[in-house]
Write a protein that holds these residues in place. Structure first.
Motif, PDB file in Angstrom:
ATOM      1  N   MET A  75      -1.519   3.877  -7.879  1.00  0.00           N
ATOM      2  CA  MET A  75      -2.080   3.264  -9.079  1.00  0.00           C
ATOM      3  C   MET A  75      -1.122   2.237  -9.663  1.00  0.00           C
ATOM      4  O   MET A  75      -1.547   1.173 -10.134  1.00  0.00           O
ATOM      5  CB  MET A  75      -2.372   4.357 -10.112  1.00  0.00           C
ATOM      6  CG  MET A  75      -3.337   3.959 -11.214  1.00  0.00           C
ATOM      7  SD  MET A  75      -5.030   3.730 -10.629  1.00  0.00           S
ATOM      8  CE  MET A  75      -5.179   1.948 -10.633  1.00  0.00           C
ATOM      9  N   ILE A  76       0.183   2.540  -9.645  1.00  0.00           N
ATOM     10  CA  ILE A  76       1.183   1.575 -10.134  1.00  0.00           C
ATOM     11  C   ILE A  76       1.174   0.323  -9.257  1.00  0.00           C
ATOM     12  O   ILE A  76       1.189  -0.815  -9.756  1.00  0.00           O
ATOM     13  CB  ILE A  76       2.584   2.218 -10.169  1.00  0.00           C
ATOM     14  CG1 ILE A  76       2.623   3.336 -11.214  1.00  0.00           C
ATOM     15  CG2 ILE A  76       3.654   1.173 -10.458  1.00  0.00           C
ATOM     16  CD1 ILE A  76       3.914   4.135 -11.207  1.00  0.00           C
ATOM     17  N   PHE A  77       1.148   0.535  -7.943  1.00  0.00           N
ATOM     18  CA  PHE A  77       1.090  -0.586  -7.002  1.00  0.00           C
ATOM     19  C   PHE A  77      -0.149  -1.437  -7.242  1.00  0.00           C
ATOM     20  O   PHE A  77      -0.071  -2.677  -7.313  1.00  0.00           O
ATOM     21  CB  PHE A  77       1.100  -0.035  -5.571  1.00  0.00           C
ATOM     22  CG  PHE A  77       0.622  -0.996  -4.526  1.00  0.00           C
ATOM     23  CD1 PHE A  77       1.418  -2.053  -4.111  1.00  0.00           C
ATOM     24  CD2 PHE A  77      -0.632  -0.836  -3.930  1.00  0.00           C
ATOM     25  CE1 PHE A  77       0.974  -2.943  -3.138  1.00  0.00           C
ATOM     26  CE2 PHE A  77      -1.080  -1.705  -2.974  1.00  0.00           C
ATOM     27  CZ  PHE A  77      -0.275  -2.778  -2.565  1.00  0.00           C
ATOM     28  N   ALA A  78      -1.299  -0.791  -7.384  1.00  0.00           N
ATOM     29  CA  ALA A  78      -2.552  -1.516  -7.595  1.00  0.00           C
ATOM     30  C   ALA A  78      -2.547  -2.265  -8.917  1.00  0.00           C
ATOM     31  O   ALA A  78      -3.035  -3.407  -8.999  1.00  0.00           O
ATOM     32  CB  ALA A  78      -3.730  -0.543  -7.538  1.00  0.00           C
ATOM     33  N   THR A 122      -2.493   1.941   1.373  1.00  0.00           N
ATOM     34  CA  THR A 122      -3.884   2.196   1.787  1.00  0.00           C
ATOM     35  C   THR A 122      -4.720   2.728   0.632  1.00  0.00           C
ATOM     36  O   THR A 122      -5.832   2.264   0.388  1.00  0.00           O
ATOM     37  CB  THR A 122      -3.907   3.202   2.947  1.00  0.00           C
ATOM     38  OG1 THR A 122      -3.130   2.703   4.037  1.00  0.00           O
ATOM     39  CG2 THR A 122      -5.332   3.442   3.415  1.00  0.00           C
ATOM     40  N   LEU A 123      -4.182   3.692  -0.089  1.00  0.00           N
ATOM     41  CA  LEU A 123      -4.916   4.303  -1.194  1.00  0.00           C
ATOM     42  C   LEU A 123      -5.084   3.335  -2.359  1.00  0.00           C
ATOM     43  O   LEU A 123      -6.079   3.408  -3.097  1.00  0.00           O
ATOM     44  CB  LEU A 123      -4.190   5.566  -1.651  1.00  0.00           C
ATOM     45  CG  LEU A 123      -4.944   6.515  -2.576  1.00  0.00           C
ATOM     46  CD1 LEU A 123      -6.206   7.044  -1.901  1.00  0.00           C
ATOM     47  CD2 LEU A 123      -4.054   7.683  -2.998  1.00  0.00           C
ATOM     48  N   GLY A 124      -4.143   2.417  -2.526  1.00  0.00           N
ATOM     49  CA  GLY A 124      -4.199   1.501  -3.659  1.00  0.00           C
ATOM     50  C   GLY A 124      -4.990   0.234  -3.418  1.00  0.00           C
ATOM     51  O   GLY A 124      -5.202  -0.548  -4.358  1.00  0.00           O
ATOM     52  N   LEU A 125      -5.453   0.003  -2.188  1.00  0.00           N
ATOM     53  CA  LEU A 125      -6.137  -1.258  -1.873  1.00  0.00           C
ATOM     54  C   LEU A 125      -7.416  -1.458  -2.680  1.00  0.00           C
ATOM     55  O   LEU A 125      -7.644  -2.529  -3.251  1.00  0.00           O
ATOM     56  CB  LEU A 125      -6.452  -1.326  -0.380  1.00  0.00           C
ATOM     57  CG  LEU A 125      -5.344  -1.848   0.540  1.00  0.00           C
ATOM     58  CD1 LEU A 125      -5.814  -1.874   1.981  1.00  0.00           C
ATOM     59  CD2 LEU A 125      -4.894  -3.237   0.108  1.00  0.00           C
ATOM     60  N   ARG A 126      -8.271  -0.453  -2.720  1.00  0.00           N
ATOM     61  CA  ARG A 126      -9.556  -0.606  -3.416  1.00  0.00           C
ATOM     62  C   ARG A 126      -9.375  -0.810  -4.930  1.00  0.00           C
ATOM     63  O   ARG A 126      -9.949  -1.745  -5.488  1.00  0.00           O
ATOM     64  CB  ARG A 126     -10.463   0.579  -3.118  1.00  0.00           C
ATOM     65  CG  ARG A 126     -11.876   0.440  -3.680  1.00  0.00           C
ATOM     66  CD  ARG A 126     -12.709   1.646  -3.280  1.00  0.00           C
ATOM     67  NE  ARG A 126     -12.989   1.652  -1.864  1.00  0.00           N
ATOM     68  CZ  ARG A 126     -14.057   1.093  -1.312  1.00  0.00           C
ATOM     69  NH1 ARG A 126     -14.938   0.474  -2.074  1.00  0.00           N
ATOM     70  NH2 ARG A 126     -14.258   1.149  -0.021  1.00  0.00           N
ATOM     71  N   LEU A 172      -7.087  10.806  -6.604  1.00  0.00           N
ATOM     72  CA  LEU A 172      -6.772  12.172  -6.187  1.00  0.00           C
ATOM     73  C   LEU A 172      -7.792  12.666  -5.163  1.00  0.00           C
ATOM     74  O   LEU A 172      -7.438  13.305  -4.168  1.00  0.00           O
ATOM     75  CB  LEU A 172      -6.751  13.102  -7.407  1.00  0.00           C
ATOM     76  CG  LEU A 172      -5.600  12.918  -8.391  1.00  0.00           C
ATOM     77  CD1 LEU A 172      -5.787  13.828  -9.588  1.00  0.00           C
ATOM     78  CD2 LEU A 172      -4.270  13.203  -7.721  1.00  0.00           C
ATOM     79  N   ALA A 173      -9.066  12.373  -5.429  1.00  0.00           N
ATOM     80  CA  ALA A 173     -10.109  12.775  -4.489  1.00  0.00           C
ATOM     81  C   ALA A 173     -10.109  11.887  -3.252  1.00  0.00           C
ATOM     82  O   ALA A 173     -10.345  12.361  -2.139  1.00  0.00           O
ATOM     83  CB  ALA A 173     -11.477  12.718  -5.173  1.00  0.00           C
ATOM     84  N   GLY A 174      -9.821  10.577  -3.443  1.00  0.00           N
ATOM     85  CA  GLY A 174      -9.842   9.644  -2.319  1.00  0.00           C
ATOM     86  C   GLY A 174      -8.683   9.804  -1.366  1.00  0.00           C
ATOM     87  O   GLY A 174      -8.671   9.195  -0.287  1.00  0.00           O
ATOM     88  N   SER A 175      -7.691  10.619  -1.746  1.00  0.00           N
ATOM     89  CA  SER A 175      -6.518  10.780  -0.892  1.00  0.00           C
ATOM     90  C   SER A 175      -6.786  11.700   0.304  1.00  0.00           C
ATOM     91  O   SER A 175      -5.927  11.802   1.181  1.00  0.00           O
ATOM     92  CB  SER A 175      -5.360  11.359  -1.714  1.00  0.00           C
ATOM     93  OG  SER A 175      -5.653  12.688  -2.130  1.00  0.00           O
TER      94      SER A 175
END
Length: 351
Positions: free
Chosen positions: A137-140, A224-228, A288-291
């Motif tokens: 989230m910080i990265f995004a 990867t998780l922060g892309l969207r 959290l769910a998308g991980s």
């Protein structure tokens, strides 16, 4: 405000009740004998019956559901003996006959495969997932706000078009597909230059130093998780900045001779951050769910990988506990955000 908060809390409890009902029904109609999963295929009939009695599987489905609710409830009716005390770690409120009304933490039962408490299993992996979601989230947020501002300031330029193309690509690409590509490209093809591996957890085991923190394993799943959310934040920031930059007070600031950076970062960006903050608050719970599959792809030891592995092994208590935990996080975050909105804008309470 207190009445509004209590109403939201009641809605949250109703949502959690619905989730518990769906989870119980879903995992009680799936094929497989929990007793045999626990004892193994060579277990004798007496052992299987003992396990079924221990888990309450020898009773009707409605009774099993009531027992499940009793386990999950922080206020429960339990046996007044040392076995229950050791199992639930309850605080006695009212004792009557051989039962006791007790206060306890929700009991998620034990794993079919390892016999360990599900709460203990989740407590080992949830912090890793929180770290992954928080860093993503910080990265995004940092990269997304920067690209969004850059895109708005240079509207219709090649910078704007490139940022928009990146945002569309980030929204369109599923996380599991992006994860495979990122793992293959940066963790395999370019690993000699990046120093990253295709898989690895936040903590690795060293034969001399034991368990050590390995932050480099966090980079690829974090990206990867922060892309969207990054792609959505880019579009939100750009749209909000364009609206703010067209306001009269911005033209007045320009007329006063304020520097470009002062206008953009001190005046415009501050007023354009409201929709971005809203997106951040909603996306954290989603991450959290998308991980789940991101952790599985990168071999990252978190809640997602634990849940997928448990599902493959038909370890239903672990899967059920993970789902209930994620649902609880969603409900709590939504309640807190609603209360925050009502505090900032009292009109929300009247809508």
């Amino acid at each position: 405000m207190i009445g509004y908060a209590l109403k939201k809390l009641m809605y949250g409890l109703l949502v959690m009740g619905g989730v518990i009902l769906v989870v119980f029904v879903l995992f009680n109609i799936l094929p497989g004998d929990p007793a045999r999963m626990t004892m193994g295929q060579r277990a004798d009939v007496q052992s299987l019956e003992a396990v079924r009695k221990e888990f309450g599987l020898d009773r009707s489905k409605p009774v099993q559901f009531v027992l499940y609710i009793n386990d999950l409830s922080p206020v429960s009716i339990l046996d007044n003996d040392s076995v229950s005390q050791q199992k639930y770690h309850y605080v006695k409120l009212i004792a009557f006959d051989q039962k006791v009304l007790a206060l306890k933490w929700p009991y998620l039962r034990s794993s079919y495969q390892t016999k360990r408490d599900v709460t203990a299993i989740l407590s080992e992996t949830v912090p890793n997932t929180f770290i992954l979601a928080l860093t993503a989230m910080i990265f995004a947020t940092v990269i997304g706000v920067f690209l969004g501002v850059l895109s708005a300031v240079h509207k219709d330029s090649w910078i704007d078009k490139t940022a928009n193309a990146f945002a569309i690509l980030g929204i369109s690409a599923p996380s599991f597909f992006a994860g495979i590509i990122i793992a293959w490209l940066f963790g395999f093809v370019l690993s000699n230059y990046t120093g990253l591996k295709m898989s690895g957890s936040l903590y690795s085991y060293d034969p001399f130093n034991g368990e050590i923190l390995t932050l480099r394993n966090l980079w690829l799943p974090m990206i990867t998780l922060g892309l969207r959310p990054l792609a959505i934040i880019v579009q939100l920031t750009r749209s909000a900045m364009l609206d703010v930059l067209a306001q009269d007070y911005i033209r007045t600031a320009r007329a006063k001779g304020l520097s470009r950076n002062a206008i953009i970062y001190k005046h415009a960006l501050k007023n354009a951050m409201n929709p971005v903050i809203t997106a951040i608050s909603g996306w954290f719970a989603s991450l959290l769910a998308g991980s789940f599959f991101v952790e599985y792809i990168f071999g990252y030891n978190g809640l997602g990988r634990t849940t997928v592995t448990a599902l493959e092994m038909s370890d239903f208590p672990v899967v059920m506990g993970s789902i209930l935990f994620i649902a609880f996080v969603f409900v709590v975050i939504n309640i807190l955000v609603d209360i925050l909105y009502a505090y900032v804008d009292p009109r929300v309470k009247l809508s």
